[in-house]
Design an enzyme around this catalytic site. Structure first.
Site, PDB file in Angstrom:
ATOM      1  CB  SER A 174      -0.955   0.021   1.198  1.00 24.19           C
ATOM      2  OG  SER A 174      -0.269   0.341   2.378  1.00 24.19           O
TER       3      SER A 174
ATOM      4  CE  LYS B  55      -2.779   2.122   4.456  1.00 19.84           C
ATOM      5  NZ  LYS B  55      -2.004   1.005   4.986  1.00 19.84           N
TER       6      LYS B  55
END
EC number: 3.4.21.88
Length: 206
Positions: A127, A165
């Site tokens: 990701s 993230k």
């Protein structure tokens, strides 16, 4: 020969002290003044010999890029700090964070001036690939509980799971944004920041 060796160690010590005190290495002229040498070419010669001994890494493309190696720290009698490797963190589908120290990793010299508490986590998933963080990489994280918008963090979700993230605080929620166009952000009402990513270590290069 002993005189040359002692002068080289004096130069190495000055480089170390300067990086510790201000966060970046000295210029050649600053080294000249600090160790009592009048010729910059003499200092360049000492730096080259330190590099040959494996005590120093120079980047020819940058005028002041001098990095002391672990061998160089050993020569100065300085024990490198170690960073604990804590469990596994997922970049993609979060998994439960494991707060157990699995190993210790020598502190990279370029992070020696970082005043914060550091730890490392292994990344699983894709990701964050657009940010250059790949599956199997280790992220070096400074432990902190706050972050600025756009910074890459390790955060704990509502379910007690950790993920890497990019962090954004928005009007009514927090957004943990992946760096992968095929993946959706994680939207949370509450988020616990474990730390900010300040470095990356890769064991395999394909």
């Amino acid at each position: 020969m002993a005189t040359h060796d002692s002068k080289q160690l004096e130069i190495l010590q000055y480089i170390y002290d300067t990086v510790e005190n201000r966060g970046f290495p000295p210029t050649v002229r600053e080294i000249c003044a600090a160790v009592g040498l009048s010729s910059t070419s003499t200092v360049h010669g000492h730096l080259t010999r330190l590099e040959r001994k494996g005590y120093l890494i120079k980047d020819a493309t940058k005028p002041r890029a001098l990095e002391i190696t672990h061998a160089g720290l050993d020569a100065l009698g300085i024990k490198p700090k170690d960073i604990p490797v804590i469990g596994v963190v997922t970049a993609g589908q979060p998994i439960l964070a494991v707060q157990d120290v699995e190993d210790y990793f020598p502190l990279p010299p370029n992070l020696a001036s970082d005043a914060g508490e550091l730890f490392m986590l292994r990344v699983h998933g894709t990701s964050m690939i657009n940010a250059g963080i790949l599956n199997g990489d280790y992220v070096i994280v400074r432990k902190q509980t706050t972050a600025q918008n756009g910074e890459i963090v390790v955060a704990m979700t509502d379910d007690g799971e950790a993920t890497v993230k990019r962090f954004f605080k928005e009007d009514l929620h927090y957004r943990l944004q992946p760096e992968n166009d095929a993946m959706d952000p994680i939207i949370l009402n509450h988020v616990q920041i474990l730390g900010k990513v300040v470095g990356l270590y890769r064991t395999n290069i394909d």
